[in-house]
Design a protein around this motif. Structure first.
Motif, PDB file in Angstrom:
ATOM      1  N   GLU A  27       0.828  -1.203   0.000  1.00 16.39           N
ATOM      2  CA  GLU A  27       0.000   0.000   0.000  1.00 16.39           C
ATOM      3  C   GLU A  27       0.866   1.258   0.000  1.00 16.39           C
ATOM      4  O   GLU A  27       0.532   2.242  -0.668  1.00 16.39           O
ATOM      5  N   SER A  28       1.983   1.243   0.718  1.00 10.92           N
ATOM      6  CA  SER A  28       2.909   2.385   0.703  1.00 10.92           C
ATOM      7  C   SER A  28       3.447   2.630  -0.701  1.00 10.92           C
ATOM      8  O   SER A  28       3.527   3.772  -1.163  1.00 10.92           O
ATOM      9  N   HIS A  29       3.837   1.557  -1.388  1.00  7.79           N
ATOM     10  CA  HIS A  29       4.311   1.679  -2.771  1.00  7.79           C
ATOM     11  C   HIS A  29       3.181   2.192  -3.660  1.00  7.79           C
ATOM     12  O   HIS A  29       3.361   3.128  -4.445  1.00  7.79           O
ATOM     13  N   ARG A  30       2.021   1.563  -3.553  1.00  8.29           N
ATOM     14  CA  ARG A  30       0.887   1.874  -4.422  1.00  8.29           C
ATOM     15  C   ARG A  30       0.418   3.321  -4.280  1.00  8.29           C
ATOM     16  O   ARG A  30       0.035   3.968  -5.257  1.00  8.29           O
ATOM     17  N   SER A  31       0.503   3.853  -3.087  1.00  7.76           N
ATOM     18  CA  SER A  31       0.019   5.222  -2.845  1.00  7.76           C
ATOM     19  C   SER A  31       1.086   6.286  -3.058  1.00  7.76           C
ATOM     20  O   SER A  31       0.830   7.471  -2.834  1.00  7.76           O
ATOM     21  N   GLY A  32       2.290   5.891  -3.482  1.00  8.44           N
ATOM     22  CA  GLY A  32       3.323   6.864  -3.811  1.00  8.44           C
ATOM     23  C   GLY A  32       4.152   7.358  -2.648  1.00  8.44           C
ATOM     24  O   GLY A  32       4.819   8.378  -2.754  1.00  8.44           O
ATOM     25  N   HIS A  33       4.157   6.638  -1.533  1.00  2.00           N
ATOM     26  CA  HIS A  33       4.929   7.055  -0.365  1.00  2.00           C
ATOM     27  C   HIS A  33       6.352   6.504  -0.334  1.00  2.00           C
ATOM     28  O   HIS A  33       7.080   6.763   0.627  1.00  2.00           O
ATOM     29  N   VAL A  34       6.747   5.740  -1.352  1.00  7.17           N
ATOM     30  CA  VAL A  34       8.091   5.160  -1.396  1.00  7.17           C
ATOM     31  C   VAL A  34       8.876   5.857  -2.509  1.00  7.17           C
ATOM     32  O   VAL A  34       8.483   5.809  -3.688  1.00  7.17           O
ATOM     33  N   THR A  35       9.957   6.500  -2.138  1.00  7.71           N
ATOM     34  CA  THR A  35      10.744   7.310  -3.071  1.00  7.71           C
ATOM     35  C   THR A  35      11.174   6.533  -4.304  1.00  7.71           C
ATOM     36  O   THR A  35      11.091   7.045  -5.422  1.00  7.71           O
ATOM     37  N   SER A  36      11.606   5.293  -4.126  1.00  9.51           N
ATOM     38  CA  SER A  36      12.158   4.531  -5.249  1.00  9.51           C
ATOM     39  C   SER A  36      11.120   4.126  -6.287  1.00  9.51           C
ATOM     40  O   SER A  36      11.482   3.815  -7.420  1.00  9.51           O
ATOM     41  N   THR A  37       9.845   4.140  -5.941  1.00  7.67           N
ATOM     42  CA  THR A  37       8.824   3.702  -6.897  1.00  7.67           C
ATOM     43  C   THR A  37       7.785   4.763  -7.239  1.00  7.67           C
ATOM     44  O   THR A  37       7.021   4.572  -8.184  1.00  7.67           O
ATOM     45  N   LYS A  38       7.746   5.871  -6.542  1.00 10.61           N
ATOM     46  CA  LYS A  38       6.645   6.821  -6.732  1.00 10.61           C
ATOM     47  C   LYS A  38       6.611   7.441  -8.129  1.00 10.61           C
ATOM     48  O   LYS A  38       5.552   7.832  -8.595  1.00 10.61           O
ATOM     49  N   ALA A  39       7.731   7.502  -8.824  1.00 16.94           N
ATOM     50  CA  ALA A  39       7.747   8.055 -10.179  1.00 16.94           C
ATOM     51  C   ALA A  39       7.299   7.034 -11.222  1.00 16.94           C
ATOM     52  O   ALA A  39       7.176   7.370 -12.398  1.00 16.94           O
ATOM     53  N   HIS A  40       7.056   5.791 -10.798  1.00 17.22           N
ATOM     54  CA  HIS A  40       6.743   4.712 -11.745  1.00 17.22           C
ATOM     55  C   HIS A  40       5.423   4.027 -11.439  1.00 17.22           C
ATOM     56  O   HIS A  40       5.270   2.826 -11.639  1.00 17.22           O
ATOM     57  N   LEU A  41       4.454   4.783 -10.943  1.00 20.95           N
ATOM     58  CA  LEU A  41       3.143   4.230 -10.622  1.00 20.95           C
ATOM     59  C   LEU A  41       2.332   4.045 -11.903  1.00 20.95           C
ATOM     60  O   LEU A  41       2.532   4.777 -12.861  1.00 20.95           O
ATOM     61  N   PRO A  42       1.430   3.110 -11.949  1.00 19.57           N
ATOM     62  CA  PRO A  42       1.055   2.190 -10.881  1.00 19.57           C
ATOM     63  C   PRO A  42       2.030   1.020 -10.775  1.00 19.57           C
ATOM     64  O   PRO A  42       2.754   0.708 -11.716  1.00 19.57           O
ATOM     65  N   VAL A  43       2.034   0.389  -9.620  1.00 17.15           N
ATOM     66  CA  VAL A  43       2.847  -0.803  -9.397  1.00 17.15           C
ATOM     67  C   VAL A  43       1.914  -2.001  -9.214  1.00 17.15           C
ATOM     68  O   VAL A  43       0.784  -1.852  -8.771  1.00 17.15           O
ATOM     69  N   VAL A  44       2.423  -3.179  -9.596  1.00 14.94           N
ATOM     70  CA  VAL A  44       1.645  -4.411  -9.475  1.00 14.94           C
ATOM     71  C   VAL A  44       2.479  -5.423  -8.706  1.00 14.94           C
ATOM     72  O   VAL A  44       3.652  -5.649  -9.038  1.00 14.94           O
ATOM     73  N   LEU A  45       1.897  -6.014  -7.681  1.00 15.14           N
ATOM     74  CA  LEU A  45       2.578  -7.070  -6.938  1.00 15.14           C
ATOM     75  C   LEU A  45       2.552  -8.329  -7.795  1.00 15.14           C
ATOM     76  O   LEU A  45       1.487  -8.853  -8.103  1.00 15.14           O
ATOM     77  N   LYS A  46       3.723  -8.801  -8.217  1.00 18.17           N
ATOM     78  CA  LYS A  46       3.803  -9.945  -9.117  1.00 18.17           C
ATOM     79  C   LYS A  46       4.103 -11.245  -8.390  1.00 18.17           C
ATOM     80  O   LYS A  46       3.656 -12.302  -8.826  1.00 18.17           O
ATOM     81  N   ALA A  47       4.877 -11.197  -7.308  1.00 15.89           N
ATOM     82  CA  ALA A  47       5.237 -12.420  -6.584  1.00 15.89           C
ATOM     83  C   ALA A  47       5.776 -12.045  -5.221  1.00 15.89           C
ATOM     84  O   ALA A  47       6.204 -10.906  -4.999  1.00 15.89           O
ATOM     85  N   TYR A  48       5.736 -13.009  -4.307  1.00 13.86           N
ATOM     86  CA  TYR A  48       6.378 -12.818  -3.015  1.00 13.86           C
ATOM     87  C   TYR A  48       6.777 -14.177  -2.459  1.00 13.86           C
ATOM     88  O   TYR A  48       6.237 -15.202  -2.849  1.00 13.86           O
TER      89      TYR A  48
END
Length: 83
Positions: A27-48
């Motif tokens: 949710e932090s990544h998805r909502s743009g609160h993570v510096t390393s990913t916020k410029a590349h939204l949307p993000v999709v959880l592919k595996a864990y």
């Protein structure tokens, strides 16, 4: 339980991270609160991957950020993925 996760970014790159609360971290990544990913939204959880300890999660995260780790993840987790 700790998790090593793989996010597909909007630009096609894959982000690898680790957390003991996967839902909160995604949710932090998805909502743009993570510096390393916020410029590349949307993000999709592919595996864990779930592991028992933080040390194991951090070690796996470091591995998946190496050349051979990226190749392994690409072949095993994203081979049939078009997204």
């Amino acid at each position: 339980m700790w998790y090593v996760y793989f996010l597909r970014l909007h630009n096609g790159d894959v982000c690898v991270g680790s957390s003991n609360d996967l839902r909160r971290r995604f949710e932090s990544h998805r909502s743009g609160h993570v510096t390393s990913t916020k410029a590349h939204l949307p993000v999709v959880l592919k595996a864990y991957i779930g592991v028992e300890t933080e040390a194991n999660a951090r070690q796996l995260e470091r591995y998946f950020k190496t050349g051979s780790g990226k190749a392994f993840a690409s072949k095993r987790f994203f081979a049939n993925s078009s997204n």
